[in-house]
Design a protein around this motif. Structure first.
Motif, PDB file in Angstrom:
ATOM      1  N   LEU A 215       0.829  -1.195   0.000  1.00 59.55           N
ATOM      2  CA  LEU A 215       0.000   0.000   0.000  1.00 59.55           C
ATOM      3  C   LEU A 215       0.871   1.255   0.000  1.00 59.55           C
ATOM      4  CD1 LEU A 215      -2.744   1.405   0.207  1.00 59.55           C
ATOM      5  CD2 LEU A 215      -2.588   1.162   2.699  1.00 59.55           C
ATOM      6  N   ALA A 216       1.944   1.231   0.786  1.00 60.10           N
ATOM      7  CA  ALA A 216       2.862   2.373   0.802  1.00 60.10           C
ATOM      8  C   ALA A 216       3.446   2.617  -0.590  1.00 60.10           C
ATOM      9  CB  ALA A 216       3.984   2.125   1.820  1.00 60.10           C
ATOM     10  N   ARG A 217       3.810   1.554  -1.271  1.00 60.16           N
ATOM     11  CA  ARG A 217       4.353   1.709  -2.641  1.00 60.16           C
ATOM     12  C   ARG A 217       3.284   2.254  -3.583  1.00 60.16           C
ATOM     13  NH1 ARG A 217       6.758  -3.275  -1.177  1.00 60.16           N
ATOM     14  NH2 ARG A 217       5.149  -4.436  -2.304  1.00 60.16           N
ATOM     15  N   ALA A 218       2.043   1.814  -3.391  1.00 62.61           N
ATOM     16  CA  ALA A 218       0.949   2.305  -4.239  1.00 62.61           C
ATOM     17  C   ALA A 218       0.760   3.806  -4.060  1.00 62.61           C
ATOM     18  CB  ALA A 218      -0.343   1.560  -3.916  1.00 62.61           C
ATOM     19  N   PHE A 219       0.857   4.284  -2.831  1.00 70.45           N
ATOM     20  CA  PHE A 219       0.751   5.717  -2.591  1.00 70.45           C
ATOM     21  C   PHE A 219       1.892   6.467  -3.288  1.00 70.45           C
ATOM     22  CE2 PHE A 219      -1.580   4.781   1.603  1.00 70.45           C
ATOM     23  CZ  PHE A 219      -2.816   5.031   1.027  1.00 70.45           C
ATOM     24  N   GLU A 220       3.080   5.865  -3.276  1.00 70.29           N
ATOM     25  CA  GLU A 220       4.255   6.531  -3.839  1.00 70.29           C
ATOM     26  C   GLU A 220       4.238   6.556  -5.363  1.00 70.29           C
ATOM     27  OE1 GLU A 220       7.788   5.935  -0.577  1.00 70.29           O
ATOM     28  OE2 GLU A 220       7.206   4.169  -1.732  1.00 70.29           O
ATOM     29  N   ASN A 221       3.825   5.434  -5.981  1.00 69.63           N
ATOM     30  CA  ASN A 221       3.895   5.364  -7.452  1.00 69.63           C
ATOM     31  C   ASN A 221       2.560   5.616  -8.141  1.00 69.63           C
ATOM     32  OD1 ASN A 221       2.461   2.878  -7.389  1.00 69.63           O
ATOM     33  ND2 ASN A 221       4.365   1.706  -7.172  1.00 69.63           N
ATOM     34  N   GLY A 222       1.490   5.731  -7.364  1.00 66.08           N
ATOM     35  CA  GLY A 222       0.191   6.044  -7.934  1.00 66.08           C
ATOM     36  C   GLY A 222      -0.497   4.899  -8.641  1.00 66.08           C
ATOM     37  N   ARG A 223       0.029   3.679  -8.479  1.00 67.65           N
ATOM     38  CA  ARG A 223      -0.578   2.508  -9.126  1.00 67.65           C
ATOM     39  C   ARG A 223      -1.315   1.668  -8.077  1.00 67.65           C
ATOM     40  NH1 ARG A 223       4.481   2.644 -11.841  1.00 67.65           N
ATOM     41  NH2 ARG A 223       5.341   1.012 -10.485  1.00 67.65           N
ATOM     42  N   PRO A 224      -2.578   1.317  -8.326  1.00 68.46           N
ATOM     43  CA  PRO A 224      -3.391   0.602  -7.329  1.00 68.46           C
ATOM     44  C   PRO A 224      -3.104  -0.890  -7.267  1.00 68.46           C
ATOM     45  CG  PRO A 224      -4.701   0.981  -9.287  1.00 68.46           C
ATOM     46  CD  PRO A 224      -3.367   1.647  -9.535  1.00 68.46           C
ATOM     47  N   SER A 225      -1.874  -1.222  -6.907  1.00 67.03           N
ATOM     48  CA  SER A 225      -1.466  -2.626  -6.821  1.00 67.03           C
ATOM     49  C   SER A 225      -1.232  -2.985  -5.361  1.00 67.03           C
ATOM     50  CB  SER A 225      -0.188  -2.859  -7.634  1.00 67.03           C
ATOM     51  OG  SER A 225       0.251  -4.194  -7.522  1.00 67.03           O
ATOM     52  N   LEU A 226      -1.866  -4.066  -4.906  1.00 61.77           N
ATOM     53  CA  LEU A 226      -1.735  -4.505  -3.523  1.00 61.77           C
ATOM     54  C   LEU A 226      -1.304  -5.967  -3.477  1.00 61.77           C
ATOM     55  CD1 LEU A 226      -4.942  -2.978  -1.884  1.00 61.77           C
ATOM     56  CD2 LEU A 226      -2.594  -2.151  -1.659  1.00 61.77           C
ATOM     57  N   THR A 227      -0.491  -6.300  -2.492  1.00 66.33           N
ATOM     58  CA  THR A 227      -0.076  -7.682  -2.273  1.00 66.33           C
ATOM     59  C   THR A 227      -1.105  -8.350  -1.370  1.00 66.33           C
ATOM     60  OG1 THR A 227       2.251  -7.057  -2.474  1.00 66.33           O
ATOM     61  CG2 THR A 227       1.777  -9.190  -1.465  1.00 66.33           C
ATOM     62  N   LEU A 228      -2.113  -8.934  -2.000  1.00 67.44           N
ATOM     63  CA  LEU A 228      -3.192  -9.598  -1.276  1.00 67.44           C
ATOM     64  C   LEU A 228      -2.997 -11.113  -1.311  1.00 67.44           C
ATOM     65  CD1 LEU A 228      -6.009  -7.327  -2.642  1.00 67.44           C
ATOM     66  CD2 LEU A 228      -5.507  -7.621  -0.207  1.00 67.44           C
ATOM     67  N   PHE A 229      -3.557 -11.793  -0.339  1.00 63.34           N
ATOM     68  CA  PHE A 229      -3.384 -13.240  -0.229  1.00 63.34           C
ATOM     69  C   PHE A 229      -4.547 -13.971  -0.883  1.00 63.34           C
ATOM     70  CE2 PHE A 229      -5.275 -11.411   3.544  1.00 63.34           C
ATOM     71  CZ  PHE A 229      -6.414 -12.164   3.744  1.00 63.34           C
ATOM     72  N   ASP A 230      -4.303 -15.227  -1.233  1.00 62.00           N
ATOM     73  CA  ASP A 230      -5.347 -16.064  -1.814  1.00 62.00           C
ATOM     74  C   ASP A 230      -6.233 -16.634  -0.704  1.00 62.00           C
ATOM     75  OD1 ASP A 230      -4.196 -15.694  -4.326  1.00 62.00           O
ATOM     76  OD2 ASP A 230      -2.887 -17.449  -4.085  1.00 62.00           O
ATOM     77  N   PRO A 231      -7.524 -16.829  -0.964  1.00 66.16           N
ATOM     78  CA  PRO A 231      -8.371 -17.488   0.032  1.00 66.16           C
ATOM     79  C   PRO A 231      -7.846 -18.895   0.335  1.00 66.16           C
ATOM     80  CG  PRO A 231      -9.717 -16.443  -1.656  1.00 66.16           C
ATOM     81  CD  PRO A 231      -8.297 -16.381  -2.144  1.00 66.16           C
ATOM     82  N   PRO A 232      -7.929 -19.331   1.571  1.00 66.10           N
ATOM     83  CA  PRO A 232      -7.498 -20.691   1.917  1.00 66.10           C
ATOM     84  C   PRO A 232      -8.304 -21.749   1.162  1.00 66.10           C
ATOM     85  CG  PRO A 232      -7.771 -19.359   3.893  1.00 66.10           C
ATOM     86  CD  PRO A 232      -8.361 -18.569   2.762  1.00 66.10           C
ATOM     87  N   THR A 233      -7.702 -22.896   0.982  1.00 68.38           N
ATOM     88  CA  THR A 233      -8.416 -24.042   0.426  1.00 68.38           C
ATOM     89  C   THR A 233      -9.330 -24.615   1.511  1.00 68.38           C
ATOM     90  OG1 THR A 233      -6.741 -25.619   1.160  1.00 68.38           O
ATOM     91  CG2 THR A 233      -6.399 -24.573  -0.999  1.00 68.38           C
ATOM     92  N   PRO A 234     -10.282 -25.485   1.147  1.00 70.30           N
ATOM     93  CA  PRO A 234     -11.126 -26.100   2.177  1.00 70.30           C
ATOM     94  C   PRO A 234     -10.332 -26.780   3.289  1.00 70.30           C
ATOM     95  CG  PRO A 234     -12.088 -26.463   0.024  1.00 70.30           C
ATOM     96  CD  PRO A 234     -10.751 -25.815  -0.219  1.00 70.30           C
ATOM     97  N   MET A 235      -9.243 -27.445   2.929  1.00 69.37           N
ATOM     98  CA  MET A 235      -8.430 -28.091   3.961  1.00 69.37           C
ATOM     99  C   MET A 235      -7.783 -27.051   4.873  1.00 69.37           C
ATOM    100  SD  MET A 235      -5.308 -30.841   3.558  1.00 69.37           S
ATOM    101  CE  MET A 235      -6.473 -32.080   2.948  1.00 69.37           C
ATOM    102  N   GLU A 236      -7.321 -25.943   4.278  1.00 67.48           N
ATOM    103  CA  GLU A 236      -6.704 -24.888   5.089  1.00 67.48           C
ATOM    104  C   GLU A 236      -7.724 -24.208   5.997  1.00 67.48           C
ATOM    105  OE1 GLU A 236      -3.173 -23.871   1.824  1.00 67.48           O
ATOM    106  OE2 GLU A 236      -5.045 -22.707   1.862  1.00 67.48           O
TER     107      GLU A 236
END
Length: 313
Positions: free
Chosen positions: A277-298
């Protein structure tokens, strides 16, 4: 090992001694934890006192102290003033971020939250879970259609039953949710400060009285992890917060999530999200490092999170 310390017994005094948090009752030591091992301190008990140098030492290590009300929801948090080495520049970029950028970032956050809700429902075999993936894809910039609220109106009855109402002031499952969210909020708030961002300046949350608006923005995709643990507890007939349940919540910060090809604990995933998010504020690009939803086992592993190595004093 990062640990959540929960102060749940009335009349405790907290102090600092040679790198340890010391807990005393009637001037007798009843526990000690190395400061470097502490992720956050959660205070619920009445009559708790503490030394100023302890709070300062925890702040230097980025460990928040969270003070909770009788409903187990946080009412105050202490965090360090200084954070990332580039804090000044990042806060300026955060403050100057354009509204279109903030709206695109919010779209990504809400889409991720709704996808997580659907994944949890699907893992539990709930009819109607498939609709959440579609809703997540339909979220627009700024969530102008308020799909977050529409998803919530479907989600809670499907997860908790038709009679459930999400109310912070209610006991039972609501109190459990409050406590779990307090744990996640402290984790995200810590990550926000570590990334050199100001927790008051939110993407979407903008209440003047909310000093942790940004933390409340970034917590959204993590909330279903708490929901998964709470519904598992309710299924087992556990709807009253006690020390063993608190320790299970504390272990959530060590649960592994998938980011790309890597698995990292929640505490690290929160840091990576805040840094992106900090990098997005700096470079103006809406890119976030988001995680994948867990699998059913997870998801089933979330429900079985145990209570090891999380002190309740």
């Amino acid at each position: 090992m990062e640990r959540i310390v929960d102060i749940a017994t009335d009349g405790r005094h907290l102090s600092l001694y040679r790198g340890f948090l010391i807990v005393e009752a009637d001037r007798e030591e009843v526990g000690r934890i190395a400061l470097d091992d502490i992720h956050a301190v959660i205070v619920h008990a009445h009559g708790t006192t503490w030394s100023a140098n302890l709070v300062a030492a925890l702040a230097e290590r980025g460990a928040p102290v969270v003070f909770c009300g009788t409903n187990h929801a946080p009412v105050a948090v202490t965090l360090p003033i200084e954070g990332h080495h580039a804090q000044n520049a990042r806060m300026r970029a955060q403050w100057n971020a354009s509204k279109p950028l903030a709206k695109q970032l919010w779209r990504r956050i809400i889409s991720a939250k709704i996808a997580m809700q659907g994944a949890l429902l699907a893992a539990r075999g709930v009819n109607g879970a498939d609709a959440f993936a579609l809703i997540a894809r339909r979220v627009k910039s700024g969530d102008t259609d308020n799909l977050e609220a529409q998803a919530a109106r479907r989600y809670w009855p499907l997860l908790m039953g038709p009679d459930f109402r999400r109310d912070r002031d209610n006991p039972g499952a609501n109190a459990l949710l409050n406590y779990g969210y307090a744990i996640m909020r402290s984790t995200v708030a810590r990550a926000v400060v570590a990334a050199g961002l100001h927790p008051t300046i939110g993407i979407n949350h903008a209440n003047r009285g909310n000093a942790f608006a940004l933390a409340d923005d970034l917590i959204e995709p993590f909330r279903p992890l708490v929901d998964a643990l709470v519904i598992a507890m309710v299924d087992q007939g556990m709807d009253r917060l006690d020390p063993s349940l608190k320790r299970r919540f504390a272990r959530l910060i060590a649960f592994d999530l998938r980011v790309g090809d890597e698995m990292s604990p929640v505490s690290i995933v929160a840091v990576r999200l805040a840094q992106s998010l900090a990098r997005a504020f700096e470079n103006g690009r809406p890119s976030l490092t988001l995680f994948d939803p867990p699998t059913p086992m997870e998801w089933s592993i979330v429900a079985r999170v145990d209570d090891r190595e999380s002190p309740d004093i």
